[in-house]
Design a protein around this motif. Structure first.
Motif, PDB file in Angstrom:
ATOM      1  N   ILE A  16       0.841  -1.199   0.000  1.00 28.95           N
ATOM      2  CA  ILE A  16       0.000   0.000   0.000  1.00 28.95           C
ATOM      3  C   ILE A  16       0.878   1.252   0.000  1.00 28.95           C
ATOM      4  CG2 ILE A  16      -1.658   1.361   1.331  1.00 28.95           C
ATOM      5  CD1 ILE A  16      -2.787  -1.302   2.388  1.00 28.95           C
ATOM      6  N   LEU A  17       1.865   1.256   0.868  1.00 27.49           N
ATOM      7  CA  LEU A  17       2.753   2.412   0.953  1.00 27.49           C
ATOM      8  C   LEU A  17       3.435   2.676  -0.380  1.00 27.49           C
ATOM      9  CD1 LEU A  17       4.434   1.707   4.420  1.00 27.49           C
ATOM     10  CD2 LEU A  17       2.687   3.432   3.937  1.00 27.49           C
ATOM     11  N   LYS A  18       3.909   1.629  -1.020  1.00 29.68           N
ATOM     12  CA  LYS A  18       4.613   1.787  -2.290  1.00 29.68           C
ATOM     13  C   LYS A  18       3.681   2.325  -3.368  1.00 29.68           C
ATOM     14  CE  LYS A  18       7.674  -0.647  -5.495  1.00 29.68           C
ATOM     15  NZ  LYS A  18       8.377  -1.933  -5.793  1.00 29.68           N
ATOM     16  N   LYS A  19       2.485   1.764  -3.454  1.00 30.53           N
ATOM     17  CA  LYS A  19       1.531   2.205  -4.467  1.00 30.53           C
ATOM     18  C   LYS A  19       1.107   3.661  -4.270  1.00 30.53           C
ATOM     19  CE  LYS A  19      -0.907  -1.845  -6.258  1.00 30.53           C
ATOM     20  NZ  LYS A  19      -2.240  -2.489  -6.422  1.00 30.53           N
ATOM     21  N   MET A  20       0.979   4.067  -3.022  1.00 37.58           N
ATOM     22  CA  MET A  20       0.516   5.422  -2.716  1.00 37.58           C
ATOM     23  C   MET A  20       1.671   6.418  -2.573  1.00 37.58           C
ATOM     24  SD  MET A  20      -2.669   4.860  -2.775  1.00 37.58           S
ATOM     25  CE  MET A  20      -3.516   6.284  -2.091  1.00 37.58           C
ATOM     26  N   ARG A  21       2.888   5.954  -2.831  1.00 43.10           N
ATOM     27  CA  ARG A  21       4.100   6.792  -2.761  1.00 43.10           C
ATOM     28  C   ARG A  21       4.267   7.400  -1.368  1.00 43.10           C
ATOM     29  NH1 ARG A  21       5.611   7.538  -8.411  1.00 43.10           N
ATOM     30  NH2 ARG A  21       7.398   8.763  -7.692  1.00 43.10           N
ATOM     31  N   LEU A  22       4.113   6.535  -0.363  1.00 43.69           N
ATOM     32  CA  LEU A  22       4.234   6.958   1.025  1.00 43.69           C
ATOM     33  C   LEU A  22       5.381   6.206   1.702  1.00 43.69           C
ATOM     34  CD1 LEU A  22       0.437   6.919   2.020  1.00 43.69           C
ATOM     35  CD2 LEU A  22       1.816   8.886   1.289  1.00 43.69           C
ATOM     36  N   GLN A  23       5.805   6.703   2.847  1.00 44.77           N
ATOM     37  CA  GLN A  23       6.821   6.024   3.634  1.00 44.77           C
ATOM     38  C   GLN A  23       6.404   6.010   5.097  1.00 44.77           C
ATOM     39  OE1 GLN A  23      10.453   8.238   3.109  1.00 44.77           O
ATOM     40  NE2 GLN A  23       9.710  10.049   4.208  1.00 44.77           N
TER      41      GLN A  23
ATOM     42  N   THR B 115       1.417   2.192  15.664  1.00 50.81           N
ATOM     43  CA  THR B 115       1.277   3.605  15.338  1.00 50.81           C
ATOM     44  C   THR B 115       2.503   4.051  14.561  1.00 50.81           C
ATOM     45  OG1 THR B 115       0.011   4.004  17.359  1.00 50.81           O
ATOM     46  CG2 THR B 115       0.920   5.932  16.250  1.00 50.81           C
ATOM     47  N   PHE B 116       2.266   4.627  13.391  1.00 52.71           N
ATOM     48  CA  PHE B 116       3.356   5.013  12.502  1.00 52.71           C
ATOM     49  C   PHE B 116       3.251   6.474  12.105  1.00 52.71           C
ATOM     50  CE2 PHE B 116       2.855   0.478  11.966  1.00 52.71           C
ATOM     51  CZ  PHE B 116       4.162   0.000  11.823  1.00 52.71           C
ATOM     52  N   ASP B 117       4.392   7.041  11.797  1.00 57.81           N
ATOM     53  CA  ASP B 117       4.444   8.347  11.152  1.00 57.81           C
ATOM     54  C   ASP B 117       4.416   8.060   9.654  1.00 57.81           C
ATOM     55  OD1 ASP B 117       5.232  10.714   9.905  1.00 57.81           O
ATOM     56  OD2 ASP B 117       6.555  11.313  11.541  1.00 57.81           O
ATOM     57  N   ILE B 118       3.289   8.355   9.010  1.00 60.38           N
ATOM     58  CA  ILE B 118       3.110   8.100   7.585  1.00 60.38           C
ATOM     59  C   ILE B 118       3.249   9.419   6.831  1.00 60.38           C
ATOM     60  CG2 ILE B 118       1.543   7.263   5.789  1.00 60.38           C
ATOM     61  CD1 ILE B 118       2.425   5.054   7.668  1.00 60.38           C
ATOM     62  N   SER B 119       4.111   9.444   5.814  1.00 59.56           N
ATOM     63  CA  SER B 119       4.333  10.682   5.071  1.00 59.56           C
ATOM     64  C   SER B 119       4.616  10.398   3.606  1.00 59.56           C
ATOM     65  CB  SER B 119       5.502  11.467   5.688  1.00 59.56           C
ATOM     66  OG  SER B 119       6.704  10.722   5.585  1.00 59.56           O
ATOM     67  N   ASN B 120       4.635  11.452   2.807  1.00 60.16           N
ATOM     68  CA  ASN B 120       4.966  11.325   1.386  1.00 60.16           C
ATOM     69  C   ASN B 120       6.430  10.934   1.210  1.00 60.16           C
ATOM     70  OD1 ASN B 120       4.957  14.234   2.426  1.00 60.16           O
ATOM     71  ND2 ASN B 120       6.343  14.435   0.679  1.00 60.16           N
ATOM     72  N   ALA B 121       6.670  10.033   0.268  1.00 61.29           N
ATOM     73  CA  ALA B 121       8.036   9.579   0.015  1.00 61.29           C
ATOM     74  C   ALA B 121       8.790  10.536  -0.896  1.00 61.29           C
ATOM     75  CB  ALA B 121       8.018   8.185  -0.608  1.00 61.29           C
ATOM     76  N   ASP B 122       8.067  11.249  -1.750  1.00 64.12           N
ATOM     77  CA  ASP B 122       8.693  12.149  -2.715  1.00 64.12           C
ATOM     78  C   ASP B 122       8.805  13.560  -2.152  1.00 64.12           C
ATOM     79  OD1 ASP B 122       8.736  10.412  -5.318  1.00 64.12           O
ATOM     80  OD2 ASP B 122       6.698  10.196  -4.544  1.00 64.12           O
TER      81      ASP B 122
ATOM     82  N   VAL C 244      -0.844  11.932   0.739  1.00 66.07           N
ATOM     83  CA  VAL C 244      -0.989  11.544   2.142  1.00 66.07           C
ATOM     84  C   VAL C 244      -2.471  11.416   2.506  1.00 66.07           C
ATOM     85  CG1 VAL C 244      -0.550  12.225   4.529  1.00 66.07           C
ATOM     86  CG2 VAL C 244       1.204  12.585   2.795  1.00 66.07           C
ATOM     87  N   VAL C 245      -3.282  12.390   2.107  1.00 63.52           N
ATOM     88  CA  VAL C 245      -4.716  12.343   2.399  1.00 63.52           C
ATOM     89  C   VAL C 245      -5.338  11.081   1.815  1.00 63.52           C
ATOM     90  CG1 VAL C 245      -6.948  13.441   1.937  1.00 63.52           C
ATOM     91  CG2 VAL C 245      -4.974  14.854   2.564  1.00 63.52           C
ATOM     92  N   ASP C 246      -5.090  10.837   0.544  1.00 61.91           N
ATOM     93  CA  ASP C 246      -5.696   9.673  -0.128  1.00 61.91           C
ATOM     94  C   ASP C 246      -5.207   8.363   0.482  1.00 61.91           C
ATOM     95  OD1 ASP C 246      -6.894  11.517  -1.776  1.00 61.91           O
ATOM     96  OD2 ASP C 246      -5.545  11.186  -3.467  1.00 61.91           O
ATOM     97  N   GLY C 247      -3.909   8.276   0.746  1.00 56.33           N
ATOM     98  CA  GLY C 247      -3.356   7.050   1.303  1.00 56.33           C
ATOM     99  C   GLY C 247      -3.837   6.765   2.708  1.00 56.33           C
ATOM    100  N   VAL C 248      -3.886   7.794   3.535  1.00 61.85           N
ATOM    101  CA  VAL C 248      -4.327   7.621   4.926  1.00 61.85           C
ATOM    102  C   VAL C 248      -5.803   7.246   4.982  1.00 61.85           C
ATOM    103  CG1 VAL C 248      -4.744   8.841   7.097  1.00 61.85           C
ATOM    104  CG2 VAL C 248      -2.546   9.082   5.928  1.00 61.85           C
ATOM    105  N   GLU C 249      -6.623   7.904   4.171  1.00 59.56           N
ATOM    106  CA  GLU C 249      -8.055   7.568   4.135  1.00 59.56           C
ATOM    107  C   GLU C 249      -8.257   6.113   3.726  1.00 59.56           C
ATOM    108  OE1 GLU C 249     -10.350   9.256   5.345  1.00 59.56           O
ATOM    109  OE2 GLU C 249     -10.356  11.377   4.766  1.00 59.56           O
TER     110      GLU C 249
END
Length: 395
Positions: free
Chosen positions: A323-330, A345-352, A365-370
């Motif tokens: 999921i993280l890879k597809k949504m370009r998150l880390q 509990t994770f700190d989820i953020s944009n990878a780019d 981030v909004v789309d991935g977190v939702e």
């Protein structure tokens, strides 16, 4: 004789080391680092022929190639992320050492080539959603970026005088903020250890320089001279002075309204820049790299939009990394880049950082977190998420 740069270093006119340097007695091959146990972007790009071409080059401010790569030499790799392994000491580093920096940037930023142009969009009204992400899962939201002041060396190479000038320029601009952005500057040298620890525990202040990545790059020199934190009265807009970058500007608050956080972020940055320009200063920026910062990982927007997301069930599934890879998150632990999560509990953020605008990165981030929240809710009910994962399109 060479020119004397702003850091007080005598620099050869041909931007190479003087032939009288004791280092020149040794061939580049004899000086080449031992990368047998390394796995960072710099070590994977650099080879002996490239090192031979670059070893004796220095920027006009006296920053050497070996200084640029030292952090990646001293730190072979990182247990949680692929580190860059090199830093810039001034704006010119990215041009003078482009033979290394260009391929490192391309690898770190998913194919962003030296011919590509950066784009920007700081209009928060273009963001869709993110106003009320479920606070049961989204504990806090934050958007940050960095800025560098043109004409002054970056933290790995700046002199004490340059660092103090950064602090002076920043404080003058920040003193002009009004309304809900009005605040006060707190110098580290004037804080007690207890005050510093409390700021760090509240996630308001950068940590003391214990990270080997910071120490080996030279960013912790003269600590805590000319370092500090400015924050508004509500403590939801902050500026770090002279940590990894000249300035780190941060908007943050509890809960899932990252849209509100982003609106305040854009407004605050615009105001700071307006007052800085009025005083005759400007940020390091170019149309290829965007905003120029110390670490190549932060070039472009410099934006890291993140939330502390509690997803104990989803994070244990085989789907999480995909999921993280597809949504370009880390993901990171909530204690920062050097930490892991032990409670889901994770700190989820944009990878780019570069190649996408500020709005596009926050939108990821909004789309991935939702999406991850919806998956977590289904797992809580005992439902399968395989079809949701299969239908998820890569960003």
């Amino acid at each position: 004789m060479g020119a004397i740069c702003s850091s007080g270093v005598v620099v050869a006119d041909d931007v190479t080391m003087s032939n009288k340097s004791s280092k020149m007695k040794f061939k580049p091959d004899e000086d080449y680092p031992d990368f047998k146990k390394h796995n960072n972007h710099m070590a994977n790009v650099l080879n002996k022929k490239m090192y031979a071409r670059l070893r004796d080059k220095v920027t006009k401010n006296g920053f050497t190639f070996d200084q640029a790569i030292q952090t990646g030499v001293d730190n072979p790799g990182h247990p949680f992320i692929m580190t860059v392994g090199c830093v810039a000491g001034d704006e010119e580093s990215y041009d003078d050492f482009a033979e290394l920096f260009d391929p490192v940037i391309e690898k770190r930023h998913n194919g962003f080539k030296k011919t590509d142009k950066h784009k920007t969009d700081m209009n928060p009204d273009n963001l869709k959603g993110g106003t009320n992400m479920d606070s049961k899962y989204v504990l806090s939201s934050r958007v940050r970026t960095g800025r560098s002041i043109r004409g002054l060396c970056l933290p790995p190479h700046c002199s004490r005088a340059e660092r103090r000038q950064v602090e002076k320029i920043a404080c003058a601009a920040l003193a002009n903020l009004t309304g809900d952005l009005k605040g006060k500057y707190h110098a580290l040298k004037d804080m007690t250890d207890a005050e510093q620890d409390q700021y760090i525990d509240d996630h308001f202040l950068f940590d003391k320089p214990v990270s080997p990545l910071l120490l080996s790059s030279g960013m912790a020199r003269d600590w805590p001279d000319a370092r500090g934190i400015w924050h508004n009265d509500e403590k939801n807009f902050l500026v770090w002075v002279n940590e990894e970058d000249h300035l780190r500007l941060i908007s943050m608050e509890k809960g899932g309204n990252i849209s509100g956080v982003f609106h305040r972020f854009c407004r605050g940055i615009t105001e700071v820049e307006k007052h800085m320009k009025a005083a005759g200063y400007e940020y390091m920026w170019n149309e290829h790299l965007g905003y120029v910062l110390t670490c190549p990982s932060n070039l472009g927007t410099g934006v890291r939009a993140g939330v502390h997301l509690k997803i104990p069930m989803l994070s244990k599934t085989k789907h999480f990394e995909g999921i993280l890879k597809k949504m370009r998150l880390q993901k990171r632990g909530t204690g920062g880049v050097d930490t892991a999560s032990n409670d889901g509990t994770f700190d989820i953020s944009n990878a780019d950082r570069i190649g996408f605008s500020e709005v596009e990165l926050v939108q990821m981030v909004v789309d991935g977190v939702e999406f991850m929240i919806e998956c977590e809710k289904k797992l809580e009910k005992g439902e399968k998420i395989d079809k949701d994962i299969s239908a998820l399109k890569a960003k």
